[in-house]
Design an enzyme around this catalytic site. Structure first.
Site, PDB file in Angstrom:
ATOM      1  N   GLN A  78       0.839  -1.197   0.000  1.00 16.98           N
ATOM      2  CA  GLN A  78       0.000   0.000   0.000  1.00 16.98           C
ATOM      3  C   GLN A  78       0.874   1.248   0.000  1.00 16.98           C
ATOM      4  OE1 GLN A  78      -3.665   0.013   1.495  1.00 16.98           O
ATOM      5  NE2 GLN A  78      -3.856   2.138   0.901  1.00 16.98           N
ATOM      6  N   PHE A  79       1.247   1.724  -1.191  1.00 18.34           N
ATOM      7  CA  PHE A  79       2.157   2.866  -1.286  1.00 18.34           C
ATOM      8  C   PHE A  79       1.542   4.144  -0.737  1.00 18.34           C
ATOM      9  CE2 PHE A  79      -0.248   3.752  -5.070  1.00 18.34           C
ATOM     10  CZ  PHE A  79      -0.149   5.134  -5.248  1.00 18.34           C
ATOM     11  N   THR A  80       0.218   4.225  -0.633  1.00 22.18           N
ATOM     12  CA  THR A  80      -0.410   5.463  -0.175  1.00 22.18           C
ATOM     13  C   THR A  80      -0.132   5.761   1.293  1.00 22.18           C
ATOM     14  OG1 THR A  80      -2.519   4.376   0.306  1.00 22.18           O
ATOM     15  CG2 THR A  80      -2.234   5.309  -1.908  1.00 22.18           C
TER      16      THR A  80
END
Length: 150
Positions: A78-80
């Site tokens: 989850q890069f966010t």
């Protein structure tokens, strides 16, 4: 590296209508690599996830780790989590590792997790995923492991 761990009674990840990873009771962890992270940072985050005492003992105290309860581990990229929200209304994702490096570090962590613990399941890096979980408690903890200075 950032890990957002949630103690769950169950969790699963679906991609294109098919389940790609699922666990029963255990930890569902959203994982993000930041710029400058390396294998050592991924290893430290994983060690912390496996050792974090978020499960109740016989007295109801959070004294047990994932291994002690035999729980599952679901790792979801989850890069966010690296979003910079300090200015404006649109998050900037420049603190996140470039996609190639983020994917490599996620796979490194996943491979190592499977050698250290069972069961381990995972989401799919770069895919549009639907994550379903039942948070137990609720218990949600944000962990960040910074790169150690040389």
């Amino acid at each position: 590296m950032i890990g957002l761990l949630q103690r769950v009674t169950q969790a699963r990840v679906d991609v294109d209508g098919a389940t790609v990873g699922a666990i029963g009771p255990g930890l569902m962890v959203l994982v993000c690599a930041e710029r400058g992270d390396d294998d050592a940072a991924a290893d430290r985050l994983l060690d912390r996830l496996l050792a974090h005492r978020v499960f109740s003992d016989a007295q109801g105290k959070m004294n047990l780790d994932l291994r002690a309860v035999g729980g599952g581990l679901l790792l979801v990229p989850q890069f966010t989590l690296a979003a910079d929200t300090r200015k404006g209304n649109r998050p900037s994702f420049t603190p996140a590792a470039p996609p190639e490096e983020g994917a490599r570090l996620f796979e490194h962590m996943l491979t190592r997790a499977r050698t250290l613990h069972s069961p381990v399941a995972a989401g799919r890096f770069g895919a549009h995923m639907q994550v379903t979980l039942t948070n137990d408690g609720p218990v949600t903890i944000w962990l960040r492991v910074a790169v150690e200075p040389a």
